[in-house]
Write a protein that holds these residues in place. Structure first.
Motif, PDB file in Angstrom:
ATOM      1  N   ALA A  10     -12.410  -8.329   7.023  1.00  0.00           N
ATOM      2  CA  ALA A  10     -12.191  -7.363   5.932  1.00  0.00           C
ATOM      3  C   ALA A  10     -13.538  -6.983   5.316  1.00  0.00           C
ATOM      4  O   ALA A  10     -14.225  -7.835   4.752  1.00  0.00           O
ATOM      5  CB  ALA A  10     -11.279  -7.992   4.871  1.00  0.00           C
ATOM      6  N   ASP A  12     -14.653  -5.883   2.582  1.00  0.00           N
ATOM      7  CA  ASP A  12     -14.323  -5.642   1.177  1.00  0.00           C
ATOM      8  C   ASP A  12     -15.599  -5.522   0.340  1.00  0.00           C
ATOM      9  O   ASP A  12     -15.910  -6.389  -0.489  1.00  0.00           O
ATOM     10  CB  ASP A  12     -13.396  -6.755   0.656  1.00  0.00           C
ATOM     11  CG  ASP A  12     -11.997  -6.637   1.243  1.00  0.00           C
ATOM     12  OD1 ASP A  12     -11.617  -5.515   1.667  1.00  0.00           O
ATOM     13  OD2 ASP A  12     -11.280  -7.646   1.301  1.00  0.00           O
ATOM     14  N   LYS A  34     -11.713  -4.310   9.140  1.00  0.00           N
ATOM     15  CA  LYS A  34     -10.735  -3.735   8.217  1.00  0.00           C
ATOM     16  C   LYS A  34     -11.432  -2.957   7.108  1.00  0.00           C
ATOM     17  O   LYS A  34     -12.295  -3.488   6.414  1.00  0.00           O
ATOM     18  CB  LYS A  34      -9.875  -4.852   7.614  1.00  0.00           C
ATOM     19  CG  LYS A  34      -8.725  -4.321   6.771  1.00  0.00           C
ATOM     20  CD  LYS A  34      -7.761  -5.412   6.383  1.00  0.00           C
ATOM     21  CE  LYS A  34      -8.172  -6.145   5.134  1.00  0.00           C
ATOM     22  NZ  LYS A  34      -8.163  -5.301   3.921  1.00  0.00           N
ATOM     23  N   ASP A  61      -6.639  -0.179   6.075  1.00  0.00           N
ATOM     24  CA  ASP A  61      -5.681  -0.908   5.229  1.00  0.00           C
ATOM     25  C   ASP A  61      -5.555  -0.215   3.869  1.00  0.00           C
ATOM     26  O   ASP A  61      -6.125  -0.656   2.882  1.00  0.00           O
ATOM     27  CB  ASP A  61      -6.201  -2.358   5.080  1.00  0.00           C
ATOM     28  CG  ASP A  61      -5.348  -3.224   4.171  1.00  0.00           C
ATOM     29  OD1 ASP A  61      -4.154  -2.920   3.987  1.00  0.00           O
ATOM     30  OD2 ASP A  61      -5.881  -4.224   3.652  1.00  0.00           O
ATOM     31  N   LYS A  63      -2.377   0.780   2.767  1.00  0.00           N
ATOM     32  CA  LYS A  63      -1.035   0.383   2.296  1.00  0.00           C
ATOM     33  C   LYS A  63      -0.288   1.523   1.613  1.00  0.00           C
ATOM     34  O   LYS A  63       0.036   1.455   0.418  1.00  0.00           O
ATOM     35  CB  LYS A  63      -1.137  -0.790   1.314  1.00  0.00           C
ATOM     36  CG  LYS A  63      -1.778  -2.039   1.877  1.00  0.00           C
ATOM     37  CD  LYS A  63      -1.678  -3.195   0.893  1.00  0.00           C
ATOM     38  CE  LYS A  63      -2.410  -4.420   1.352  1.00  0.00           C
ATOM     39  NZ  LYS A  63      -3.881  -4.301   1.315  1.00  0.00           N
ATOM     40  N   LEU A 124       3.173  -8.973  -0.317  1.00  0.00           N
ATOM     41  CA  LEU A 124       1.751  -9.315  -0.427  1.00  0.00           C
ATOM     42  C   LEU A 124       1.550 -10.834  -0.486  1.00  0.00           C
ATOM     43  O   LEU A 124       2.330 -11.548  -1.131  1.00  0.00           O
ATOM     44  CB  LEU A 124       1.142  -8.677  -1.676  1.00  0.00           C
ATOM     45  CG  LEU A 124       1.097  -7.143  -1.692  1.00  0.00           C
ATOM     46  CD1 LEU A 124       0.630  -6.642  -3.059  1.00  0.00           C
ATOM     47  CD2 LEU A 124       0.202  -6.601  -0.590  1.00  0.00           C
ATOM     48  N   THR A 125       0.473 -11.291   0.146  1.00  0.00           N
ATOM     49  CA  THR A 125       0.183 -12.728   0.188  1.00  0.00           C
ATOM     50  C   THR A 125      -0.248 -13.277  -1.179  1.00  0.00           C
ATOM     51  O   THR A 125      -0.333 -14.482  -1.373  1.00  0.00           O
ATOM     52  CB  THR A 125      -0.935 -13.014   1.209  1.00  0.00           C
ATOM     53  OG1 THR A 125      -1.951 -12.019   1.069  1.00  0.00           O
ATOM     54  CG2 THR A 125      -0.410 -12.972   2.620  1.00  0.00           C
ATOM     55  N   VAL A 162       2.435  -6.719   8.478  1.00  0.00           N
ATOM     56  CA  VAL A 162       1.447  -7.572   7.832  1.00  0.00           C
ATOM     57  C   VAL A 162       2.267  -8.601   7.049  1.00  0.00           C
ATOM     58  O   VAL A 162       3.104  -8.221   6.230  1.00  0.00           O
ATOM     59  CB  VAL A 162       0.547  -6.765   6.866  1.00  0.00           C
ATOM     60  CG1 VAL A 162      -0.482  -7.687   6.219  1.00  0.00           C
ATOM     61  CG2 VAL A 162      -0.126  -5.607   7.591  1.00  0.00           C
ATOM     62  N   PRO A 184      -2.949 -11.873   6.684  1.00  0.00           N
ATOM     63  CA  PRO A 184      -4.039 -12.119   5.723  1.00  0.00           C
ATOM     64  C   PRO A 184      -3.733 -13.381   4.907  1.00  0.00           C
ATOM     65  O   PRO A 184      -2.806 -14.123   5.242  1.00  0.00           O
ATOM     66  CB  PRO A 184      -4.015 -10.864   4.857  1.00  0.00           C
ATOM     67  CG  PRO A 184      -2.616 -10.349   4.936  1.00  0.00           C
ATOM     68  CD  PRO A 184      -1.936 -10.976   6.129  1.00  0.00           C
ATOM     69  N   ARG A 187      -7.085 -19.087   4.631  1.00  0.00           N
ATOM     70  CA  ARG A 187      -8.039 -19.975   3.971  1.00  0.00           C
ATOM     71  C   ARG A 187      -8.222 -21.243   4.804  1.00  0.00           C
ATOM     72  O   ARG A 187      -7.305 -22.072   4.882  1.00  0.00           O
ATOM     73  CB  ARG A 187      -7.531 -20.377   2.571  1.00  0.00           C
ATOM     74  CG  ARG A 187      -7.522 -19.251   1.542  1.00  0.00           C
ATOM     75  CD  ARG A 187      -8.929 -18.782   1.222  1.00  0.00           C
ATOM     76  NE  ARG A 187      -8.961 -17.719   0.230  1.00  0.00           N
ATOM     77  CZ  ARG A 187      -8.836 -16.416   0.477  1.00  0.00           C
ATOM     78  NH1 ARG A 187      -8.629 -15.989   1.708  1.00  0.00           N
ATOM     79  NH2 ARG A 187      -8.909 -15.520  -0.497  1.00  0.00           N
ATOM     80  N   GLN A 196      -5.074 -15.499  -3.802  1.00  0.00           N
ATOM     81  CA  GLN A 196      -4.016 -15.563  -2.790  1.00  0.00           C
ATOM     82  C   GLN A 196      -3.099 -16.753  -3.075  1.00  0.00           C
ATOM     83  O   GLN A 196      -3.578 -17.827  -3.428  1.00  0.00           O
ATOM     84  CB  GLN A 196      -4.640 -15.710  -1.394  1.00  0.00           C
ATOM     85  CG  GLN A 196      -5.548 -14.559  -0.985  1.00  0.00           C
ATOM     86  CD  GLN A 196      -4.775 -13.326  -0.514  1.00  0.00           C
ATOM     87  OE1 GLN A 196      -3.606 -13.138  -0.845  1.00  0.00           O
ATOM     88  NE2 GLN A 196      -5.444 -12.472   0.239  1.00  0.00           N
ATOM     89  N   VAL A 214      -6.587 -11.973   9.285  1.00  0.00           N
ATOM     90  CA  VAL A 214      -7.559 -11.181   8.523  1.00  0.00           C
ATOM     91  C   VAL A 214      -8.351 -12.132   7.645  1.00  0.00           C
ATOM     92  O   VAL A 214      -7.758 -12.910   6.887  1.00  0.00           O
ATOM     93  CB  VAL A 214      -6.836 -10.164   7.602  1.00  0.00           C
ATOM     94  CG1 VAL A 214      -7.838  -9.394   6.753  1.00  0.00           C
ATOM     95  CG2 VAL A 214      -5.985  -9.204   8.429  1.00  0.00           C
ATOM     96  N   VAL A 215      -9.664 -12.085   7.751  1.00  0.00           N
ATOM     97  CA  VAL A 215     -10.475 -12.908   6.851  1.00  0.00           C
ATOM     98  C   VAL A 215     -11.445 -12.038   6.068  1.00  0.00           C
ATOM     99  O   VAL A 215     -12.049 -11.120   6.603  1.00  0.00           O
ATOM    100  CB  VAL A 215     -11.267 -14.033   7.569  1.00  0.00           C
ATOM    101  CG1 VAL A 215     -10.342 -15.104   8.096  1.00  0.00           C
ATOM    102  CG2 VAL A 215     -12.150 -13.503   8.655  1.00  0.00           C
ATOM    103  N   GLY A 216     -11.545 -12.330   4.784  1.00  0.00           N
ATOM    104  CA  GLY A 216     -12.489 -11.635   3.918  1.00  0.00           C
ATOM    105  C   GLY A 216     -13.407 -12.648   3.286  1.00  0.00           C
ATOM    106  O   GLY A 216     -14.441 -13.033   3.832  1.00  0.00           O
ATOM    107  N   ARG A 217     -12.975 -13.147   2.109  1.00  0.00           N
ATOM    108  CA  ARG A 217     -13.831 -14.059   1.351  1.00  0.00           C
ATOM    109  C   ARG A 217     -14.127 -15.378   2.066  1.00  0.00           C
ATOM    110  O   ARG A 217     -15.142 -16.008   1.778  1.00  0.00           O
ATOM    111  CB  ARG A 217     -13.209 -14.305  -0.033  1.00  0.00           C
ATOM    112  CG  ARG A 217     -13.387 -13.111  -0.949  1.00  0.00           C
ATOM    113  CD  ARG A 217     -12.477 -13.177  -2.146  1.00  0.00           C
ATOM    114  NE  ARG A 217     -11.086 -12.953  -1.775  1.00  0.00           N
ATOM    115  CZ  ARG A 217     -10.077 -12.896  -2.625  1.00  0.00           C
ATOM    116  NH1 ARG A 217     -10.315 -13.048  -3.922  1.00  0.00           N
ATOM    117  NH2 ARG A 217      -8.848 -12.667  -2.215  1.00  0.00           N
TER     118      ARG A 217
END
Ligand code: C5P
Length: 239
Positions: A10, A12, A34, A61, A63, A124-125, A162, A184, A187, A196, A214-217
């Protein structure tokens, strides 16, 4: 399947030049990047072309959650943009999903373009079971709701959903293998959950049947992002 084909990073961030720097830095580990609300709002559609020019795919993404006519007309524009996948909210309704699929297929055929995959966001997660019941007023469980929305998306002819890692096996058992599940809220054990709520480790999500995580942070928020993505890739491989 190599971990590269299971991992979506992601982007972001709000600076397009920095986003492209990240694409170059992580291209060894990632094929699909993403682009979400923050980056798309600041960089515009051009960011998709610039990522594609680097030989990488884009999951857009944004949505969508609007009336059928609005989402379908936007999906025509998205098809011309050249994304590999994009998403809309299943709770936008059956007609919205069906119309979107129809116009995407028509546009791709008529204009000889690759057809983007269309995914439906379920729940949503970031929403907990408690919030789902007490704040949002649903009487049934998130799992039941996700199962219902995923089944709607399947009947509308969409390519997948998703969904959090907690609902992946329910969806797989209900719909089967021929349906993409993108997860998503990932962790690894060494990363805090942040906002999350329904999180899962990379190996648990893959083990439960997710096609992509999906990985972001868990990567970009770490002191050593390269080390983080390497560990996550290894975890996917071992799953
Ligand atoms: O940083 P983190 O890994 O939590 O980011 C997850 C990404 O996945 C964010 O870009 C978020 O918008 C997106 N996403 C999500 N939950 C969904 C759908 C997308 O967290 N149901």
């Amino acid at each position: 399947m190599p971990s590269k084909d299971k991992l979506i990073l992601a982007l972001d961030v709000n600076d397009p030049e920095y986003a492209l720097e990240l694409v170059d830095r992580f291209s060894e580990w990632v094929n699909v990047f993403k682009v979400g609300l923050e980056l798309f709002t600041s960089a515009g559609p051009d960011i998709v072309r610039r990522i594609n020019e680097r030989g990488k795919k884009v999951f857009l993404d944004l949505k969508f959650h609007d009336i059928p006519n609005t989402v379908a007309k936007t999906a025509v524009v998205i098809t011309r943009l050249g994304v590999a996948m994009f998403n809309l909210h299943a709770s936008g309704g059956m007609e919205m999903m069906k119309r979107t699929k129809e116009v995407v297929v028509e546009t791709a055929l008529r204009e000889n373009l690759p057809r983007p995959k269309i995914l439906a966001v379920t729940v949503l997660t970031s929403i907990s079971q408690d919030e789902f019941k007490k704040e949002m007023g649903y009487q049934h469980s998130i799992r039941t709701h996700v199962k219902h929305l995923a089944s709607m998306a399947y009947r509308a002819g969409l390519d997948g959903v998703v969904a959090s890692g907690h609902e992946v096996s329910t969806i797989r058992n209900n719909i089967g293998d021929n349906f993409l599940i993108v997860t998503p809220g990932i962790r690894p054990k060494w990363v805090p959950p942040d906002d999350q709520k329904r999180t899962m480790t990379p190996s648990e999500a893959i083990h439960n049947g997710a096609d992509y995580i999906v990985v972001g942070r868990a990567v970009l928020g770490q002191e050593d992002p390269e080390k983080a993505i390497e560990l996550i890739s290894l975890e996917i491989l071992s799953a």
